[in-house]
Structures are given as C-alpha cells and as structure tokens.
Design a protein around this motif. Structure first.
Motif, PDB file in Angstrom:
ATOM      1  N   LEU A  40       0.871  -1.185   0.000  1.00 54.88           N
ATOM      2  CA  LEU A  40       0.000   0.000   0.000  1.00 54.88           C
ATOM      3  C   LEU A  40       0.906   1.233   0.000  1.00 54.88           C
ATOM      4  N   ALA A  41       0.639   2.125  -0.952  1.00 53.70           N
ATOM      5  CA  ALA A  41       1.537   3.264  -1.129  1.00 53.70           C
ATOM      6  C   ALA A  41       0.836   4.580  -0.806  1.00 53.70           C
ATOM      7  N   GLY A  42       0.055   4.601   0.296  1.00 54.19           N
ATOM      8  CA  GLY A  42      -0.636   5.834   0.679  1.00 54.19           C
ATOM      9  C   GLY A  42      -2.087   5.803   0.238  1.00 54.19           C
ATOM     10  N   VAL A  43      -2.863   4.961   0.889  1.00 51.76           N
ATOM     11  CA  VAL A  43      -4.265   4.786   0.506  1.00 51.76           C
ATOM     12  C   VAL A  43      -5.170   5.540   1.483  1.00 51.76           C
ATOM     13  N   SER A  44      -5.992   6.426   0.952  1.00 50.69           N
ATOM     14  CA  SER A  44      -6.924   7.198   1.784  1.00 50.69           C
ATOM     15  C   SER A  44      -8.326   7.114   1.194  1.00 50.69           C
ATOM     16  N   PHE A  45      -9.308   6.900   2.034  1.00 48.69           N
ATOM     17  CA  PHE A  45     -10.692   6.919   1.589  1.00 48.69           C
ATOM     18  C   PHE A  45     -11.601   6.971   2.806  1.00 48.69           C
ATOM     19  N   SER A  46     -12.862   7.281   2.542  1.00 46.29           N
ATOM     20  CA  SER A  46     -13.827   7.348   3.618  1.00 46.29           C
ATOM     21  C   SER A  46     -15.103   6.640   3.165  1.00 46.29           C
ATOM     22  N   VAL A  47     -15.651   5.817   4.029  1.00 50.09           N
ATOM     23  CA  VAL A  47     -16.867   5.072   3.685  1.00 50.09           C
ATOM     24  C   VAL A  47     -18.010   5.574   4.574  1.00 50.09           C
TER      25      VAL A  47
END
Ligand SMILES: Nc1ncnc2c1ncn2[C@@H]1O[C@H](COP(=O)(O)OP(=O)(O)OP(=O)(O)O)[C@@H](O)[C@H]1O
Length: 333
Positions: A40-47
């Motif tokens: 993982l190379a910098g994974v951002s998200f919002s659910v």
C-alpha cells in the motif's frame, strides 16, 4: 474459516479517536511494506455509514491488504484508520462483534459440521437472532450438517457469507465474497447486500467482477499498485465511460468531417470514409460528456447515428492498465 482477528498484530495499543462520526471507515494515507515490497503506497478513503463501498483492482493491487489493515489483522507501516469510530489498532472483541468479516481465502478443514462451526463463531460475534442461521443457509441452499471439509468451494464460501452476516453487524468487510458462487447464488448474495444497506448496515467489499460492483456499490474505489487510481460513484464512472459511435452524413467529404470531429474533446480512434453509396461514414470512440459532440454535429445532414451504451468494463480496465490514467474526478495515479 478465520473471523475478525489480530493474528499477526501486537495487542491493542494506540488511542481510540473519533474522526468523522458519519464515516464507518476512514483510512488516511495507509502505507504497508512487506520487506522491500510496497503493498500500500498511501491509501486514503472514507466510507459513509449505511453505504456500499466497492474496491476493485487487478491481482496484487492491495485490496486484501487494505481490509486486513482495517481489521488489525496486519499492522500498517504508516497511516491510520478509524473503523466505526475506533482506531483500527484497538480492534478488540467489542469492535469485532460489530463487524462481519469474510476473508478472501477461506480455509475450512475438519470433521465438524457447518452448524457446529457457526455456533463456535457465535461466541466471538455475539448474539445471533433466533432462526437467522437456518434462514441464511436455506436462502443459499447450504446443508449445515455436512462436515465442512467435504463442502465444495462454493459451499464453503456460502458458509463464510452466513458467518459474516448472521449477527447483523454494523459493518461488513467482504473480500471477494462471490468467489466460487454460481450466477444464481451471486444474485442471492447481491440481494443480501442490498437488504443490508436498507437496514442501515455498511458494506465494504472487494471484487474482480465489474458488473457486480456496478450492481451492488454506491461508490467504487479502483486500486492499482497499492494506490487509489480513482474513487467515484457508479454513475460518475458510467458517465466517464467510453461510448462507441458510428454516423452517416451527406454533403461533406471524409476530410471535412474529420476536420470537424477530430478536435472535439473525448473523440478518439476516428475514422472517416466514403462508402459505396456516396455517403460519408465516421466511426469513433467518445469519452466523457456527449453534449459538446451533439452540438458540433447539429448542423450536419445526418442519415444515421448510432451511439452505444457506455462500456463501464472497458473504462475500468483502462484505469487498471494505462499509466497515469485519469479517473472521473480527474484523479491520477
Ligand atoms: N504477507 C505478505 N508478505 C509479503 N507480501 C505480501 C503479503 N501479503 C500481500 N503481499 C503483497 O502485497 C501486494 C498486495 O497484495 P494483496 O493481496 O493485498 O492484493 P489484492 O488486490 O488483494 O490481490 P488479489 O486480487 O490477487 O487478491 C502484492 O504484491 C502481494 O504479493
């Protein structure tokens, strides 16, 4: 079958934090290295709570690693995640009861029956409504009295699905949930996901099957090489997808038609020819909005126009493979 666990993780440390109370999951800049390899190379998200969030991507993209990090089965190298308002590194028994997890690789061995195995998992997941296990098993045509080692791959997967859904958790984390299921059972599963959403549960699922994500998810993240290429609603993806077009025009030469169409945004693979009837024919691909294209051709003497349904599959596969492909939000990898 593994349940939500902390197999490779040190025991809970870190401080619980509430970031966005409306988010079921918030991942910020997750980085995971396995030795020298960057999963993982910098994974951002919002659910958002109550939504269905799908993750798709080619093999090795980082889908499973993301899920395992959220559940504290593995520890990220850097970054942080909040799951149901709690720091993922504090995924103790209480948080695990609020989550249903279907791992990607189900290992079910032994003489024990499906029913006995599920009873064991009830101890971990907490109370299951009376009759729920039988109801789910019946729905999927699953025989709970067979020894689990004798179950086919698809039936093992069904047992995993029952295990994840039976305690009606607030959050479902499902890694390739339809793997091994026949088309009828895949539809049954998608029905279950849609009922979960209606009941206010949040679903975070990964898949290789684009049509399935299109059917089930509100929002889709496309992951490639440990990075998010794009996050978009299914509708946004559809609008950004490529259409194939073919048109017949009279009164213009192929060169004139090319001069009109070639500069338009989104027009690709343009070919203009004169057919045997003396009409000029153009074929092309059209990406993005169609309005500018329709305006540009409004003065032409069209005799035929065919604009195919956007091909989501083609568009998503393009995002899988093309370096620096832009997504619907203009995000680039
Ligand atoms: N335990 C591990 N040790 C070393 N490398 C790992 C480990 N787990 C995953 N990886 C590597 O991390 C990368 C991401 O793997 P991951 O399983 O998360 O991908 P995925 O998107 O789930 O793939 P698939 O669709 O094939 O299941 C891959 O390069 C994989 O080889």
């Amino acid at each position: 079958m593994s349940h939500v666990g902390t197999a490779e993780a040190p025991q809970g440390r870190g401080v619980a934090s509430v970031a966005d109370p409306d988010a079921a999951i918030e991942a910020v800049d997750l980085v995971k290295k396995f030795g020298t390899s960057l999963a993982l190379a910098g994974v951002s998200f919002s659910v958002p709570r109550g939504s269905v969030f799908g993750v798709i991507g080619p093999n090795g993209a980082g889908k499973t690693t993301t899920m395992r990090a959220l559940l504290d089965i593995i520890r990220v190298t850097s970054g942080r995640a909040t799951v149901l308002g709690t720091d993922s590194r504090n995924a103790g028994p209480e948080l695990r009861r609020r989550i249903g997890y279907l791992p990607g690789e189900l290992i079910l061995e032994g003489r024990t029956s499906g029913r006995r195995l599920l009873k064991h998992y009830v101890d971990i997941s907490g109370p299951v409504p009376r009759g729920k296990i039988d109801e789910l098993a019946e729905r999927f045509g699953l025989d709970l009295d067979r020894p689990v080692r004798k179950l086919s791959k698809g039936n093992k997967q069904k047992l995993g699905i029952v295990q994840a859904f039976m305690h009606q958790p607030e959050l479902l984390v499902l890694d390739e949930p339809t793997s091994g299921l026949d088309p009828l059972m895949q539809q049954e599963f998608l029905g279950l996901v849609s009922e979960a959403r209606e009941a206010g549960q949040t679903v975070f699922l990964s898949s290789h099957v684009i049509s399935e994500i299109q059917q089930a998810a509100d929002v889709v993240a496309i992951l490639r090489g440990g990075k998010i290429v794009t996050i978009a609603s299914v509708e946004e993806l559809r609008q950004s997808a490529i259409r194939h077009l073919r048109m017949m025009v009279t009164g213009v030469s192929p060169a004139e038609l090319r001069a009109l169409l070639a500069p338009l945004d989104g027009v690709g693979n343009l070919e203009c020819t004169r057919n045997s009837a003396g009409t000029t024919e153009a074929t092309a691909t059209l990406g993005g909005e169609i309005r500018p294209f329709i305006q540009a051709i409004s003065t032409l003497a069209l005799t035929d126009l065919v604009l195919e349904e956007p091909d989501l599959e083609e568009s998503v596969l393009r995002l899988y493979t093309v370096p620096n492909a832009a997504g619907p939000n203009g995000d680039v990898s």
